[in-house]
Design a protein around this motif. Structure first.
Motif: not given
Lengths: 725, 72
Positions: B25, B41-42, B44-49, B57-60, B62-63
């Motif tokens: 990270i 946000r994508a 479905m809520g995640y990933p987050m951009e 950068l996009s993260l789920r 968990k990240e």
């Protein structure tokens, strides 16, 4: 901080050398590689693993140099197979790659800090470097100006700013190499803190230098990684006395902590700190509030509702276009091979050799070349979309859905590659670090309609689906074609959901995906890469197809049928009919015919006859062989005029009923069977290698064959009842 | 607070990274002290951009759960 004495080397390029391209993904690295090498590329897998090695040549000032395009990486902490290759090649300890003499360090100017992170690691390795800045136009749009001279002074290497989209980007690089040369950077220019430096030195001196075969210049990087991670898990060197090392590392970590440094974070934090501080002199940022092109496009393409809809539309347009654009080229190739076959047939004396050449070799070759247009068009789309930056958006938009069915946003790209061929797709799953996600992606990937199925789909659709216009440019044929792709996706999603329940859970995958700025791709790079894929198809699939065409010709031609007196009498009465009958009799009692007839009872419920039965068996070698097989079978059954396969299938009459033998129901059943069945031994072989066990390819073959059989059966019954009944 | 609870269009300062993947990270530029902006946000809520160091950068979940931030 600034380093005004650059030790420039220009004489390196006077002799043939090996130049490696290094950089983050999405920097234009591949574009530069394609511009430098053109079609003088050699793409193959590294032995033992499934990462592609891209090698080419280029001429600078009359000297021929080798160019290696190393896999894109964000860091040298080498956790994934492709990053390991980059790291090992750079330190010169990878057996299957040459040690580079100099590097082109590709750096994205619009994303300078993160790109310089990798660059700063690479520069610690003391290899002569020319830094190549790309995407300055995107940086400009964002109000970022980079003073190349300043950057060069900070890092002690020459810097050239190029436009990777221009046709002359190779000339710009060559000119820079000749005029500016390269320079060997000094290690640790990023000013590590004293405690960190001491820890690295101690680890190097007390352990790495004595107990590993690492080259001297690679040891500080390895020491940094060990200090941060503290484990040897993903270490690819056999260390002796690991226990001793662990104790030493622990001690050094404790010392660092006592000195106020977080051992895990120290390297990364300090590199970024230096990059941030040093860029103050070389980068000017204007505060701009207006939205960039990327912001505006993302508002649409990654929109909650519009995003997924657009993604489906993109796929729809893609496959409709491939089908309609490729057809004229395919017709042309078809005609050329028929004409060529007829020419050879008439200019050589009749007999076995004539038959082998025309019906075995030329027909087989035709069966390979004809599908080149579709493959190239497909890859033009894929590489174009990748180049625009859209592929990452597709992964971003789809990740939420993908995780629901047990997949990963990164599964989208391998799965989409699976539309061309499952083999590179399965290889591309290497980017999925989590084993379970990767395994599920591999196991469902062959459901993606690969290009080897295109031949079967194309022939069946053109022969049996009416060419009716539905709405606008959409035809019924195009719709069926799209439906088959969608069917594969649905099967994949369903199977993944089941596997998610069955397969044991593992460590979740870190998801850190970059969304690169939108840009217009370098078209010649897109074209070169697509042609390279075509070349790989021709050379790798082509060999198998032609070989099997010849074997099939043998199977179909032997044992030779001896006409009886009755046959000869018939022939006198009606010459044309008898010749056809003779050919049919020949095929019926040949080895191939026996084989097809043997399995006919099993495949009859699916609407298949023994000729398709032969095709199903031979196409296990590669799905596209199905068409080669049918070509060969029907070429041997010579009619007066040489008709194309499509015409031939349509006019095939069932001798018992007098009705057409193949109809829409047969075509749909066969296409559904091909959409699901694991009819590809190359795929199974790659799965064996990727999973390192025969278990998974066997499971794959088993479940897919069972699923295919029953789906085709249901389809045949349904089509007969509702479409034809 | 965690990045997961961050609001779209707002800027945050990265405080601390935790968990097994902290090196990965941080290598992407999310080092303590850096400023990130939540972009979207994508579906479905995640990933987050997010925007970090000038790139996207996009993260789920968990990240984003591993990243501690404070409003800027």
């Amino acid at each position: 901080m600034s380093n005004l004495t650059i030790n420039v080397q220009k004489e390196l390029l006077r002799q043939p050398s090996t130049i490696a391209l290094v950089g983050n993904p999405n920097t234009g690295k591949s574009t530069i590689f394609n511009a430098l090498t053109g079609l003088r590329q050699k793409i193959a897998n590294y032995p033992g693993i499934t990462v592609e090695r891209k090698m080419g040549t280029t001429i600078i000032n009359g000297v021929l140099h080798k160019i290696i395009d190393l896999p894109g990486a964000y860091s040298l902490n080498h956790k994934k197979a492709d990053e390991r290759i980059t790291y090992e090649t750079l330190i010169g300890s990878y057996d299957h790659e040459e040690k580079p003499d100099l590097l082109l360090m590709v750096v994205d100017a619009s994303n300078l800090e993160r790109n310089l992170f990798l660059a700063s690691q690479v520069m610690d390795l003391q290899i002569p470097i020319l830094m190549v800045l790309t995407m300055s136009d995107i940086a400009d749009e964002r109000g970022i100006r980079i003073q190349s001279q300043q950057l060069s002074n900070v890092w002690g290497v020459p810097v050239v700013s190029i436009n990777a989209r221009s046709k002359q980007c190779d000339l710009q690089i060559k000119q820079a190499l000749v005029e500016q040369g390269v320079a060997t950077p000094k290690p640790f220019q990023w000013n590590p803190s004293k405690p960190l430096r001491q820890a690295v030195e101690r680890l190097d001196r007390e352990w790495l230098s004595e107990h590993t075969q690492l080259p001297e210049r690679a040891r500080p990087i390895e020491a940094l990684r060990l200090l941060a991670e503290g484990n040897f898990e993903d270490s690819f060197y056999q260390y002796s006395e690991e226990g001793k090392a662990k104790k030493l590392i622990e001690e050094l970590q404790n010392t660092l902590e006592a000195q106020g440094e977080n051992p895990t974070a120290a390297e990364v934090v300090q590199r970024y700190r230096f990059i941030g501080d040093s860029s103050e002199g070389s980068v000017t940022k204007e505060q701009r509030d207006e939205q960039t092109l990327t912001d505006r496009l993302d508002n649409v393409f990654t929109h909650r509702v519009a995003g997924p809809v657009i993604f489906v539309l993109v796929l729809l347009v893609m496959f409709q276009s491939i089908f309609s654009w490729a057809t004229p080229f395919m017709d042309m190739i078809d005609m050329l091979f028929i004409e060529f076959g007829a020419y050879v047939s008439s200019s050589l004396p009749a007999g076995l050799l004539n038959s082998l050449l025309v019906d075995g070799i030329i027909a087989g070759l035709g069966g390979v070349v004809i599908f080149l247009p579709q493959i190239i068009f497909l890859f033009l789309f894929i590489y174009f979309l990748e180049g625009t930056g859209y592929m990452a958006r597709a992964a971003f938009v789809m990740d939420g859905f993908m995780t629901k069915v047990g997949l990963h946003g990164r599964s989208v790209v391998p799965l989409m590659s699976g539309f061309a061929c499952a083999i590179p797709g399965i290889m591309a799953t290497r980017t999925i670090e989590n084993w379970r996600d990767r395994l599920i992606t591999i196991m469902i990937l062959p459901f993606m309609a690969c290009s080897a199925r295109l031949p079967v789909y194309a022939v069946m659709i053109a022969a049996f689906v009416p060419d009716k216009r539905i709405i606008g440019f959409l035809t019924l044929q195009g719709l069926v074609f799209f439906g088959l792709y969608l069917f594969g996706i649905v099967m994949a999603v369903g199977s993944a959901a089941v596997m998610k329940r069955i397969f044991p859970t593992g460590k979740p995958t870190p998801f850190l995906m970059e969304l690169p700025p939108y840009k217009w791709p370098n078209i010649s790079s897109v074209v070169i890469q697509s042609l390279e894929r075509g070349k790989i198809f021709i050379t790798e699939a082509g060999k198998i197809i032609v070989a099997i065409s010849i074997i099939l010709w043998v199977l179909a031609s032997f044992p030779t049928y001896e006409p009886t007196a009755n046959d000869l009498a018939d022939m006198d009465a009606n010459r044309q009919m008898s010749e056809q009958m003779l050919s049919t009799l020949q095929l019926n009692q040949s080895y191939a015919g026996n084989f097809g007839q043997w399995i006919e009872p099993a495949i009859e419920p699916l609407g298949f006859d023994w000729k398709i039965g032969i095709g199903l068996l031979t196409s296990f070698a590669a799905r596209e062989v199905m068409v080669g097989t049918l070509n060969t079978i029907y070429s041997i059954e010579e009619t007066e005029k040489q008709l194309g396969l499509i015409e031939r299938l349509r006019s095939e009459i069932d001798p018992e009923t007098g009705l057409p033998k193949y109809n829409l129901a047969t075509a749909l059943s066969l296409m559904i069977f091909f959409a699901i069945a694991m009819q590809c031994m190359s795929t199974l072989a790659i799965v064996k290698r990727e999973t390192n066990s025969w278990k998974w390819p066997l499971v794959m073959f088993g479940y897919m064959t069972v699923l295919a059989y029953f789906s085709a059966w249901i389809t045949f019954e349904w089509a007969n009842t509702f479409l034809l009944g | 607070m965690l990045l997961s609870d961050a609001h779209v269009y707002k800027k945050y300062e990265v405080k601390h990274i935790q968990g097994d993947e902290l090196v990965r990270i941080m290598e992407m530029g999310l080092t303590p002290g850096s400023i990130c902006e939540v972009i979207r946000r994508a579906p479905m809520g995640y990933p987050m951009e997010i925007k970090i160091r000038g790139y996207l950068l996009s993260l789920r979940k968990k990240e984003t759960d591993a990243v501690e931030v404070s409003p800027k």
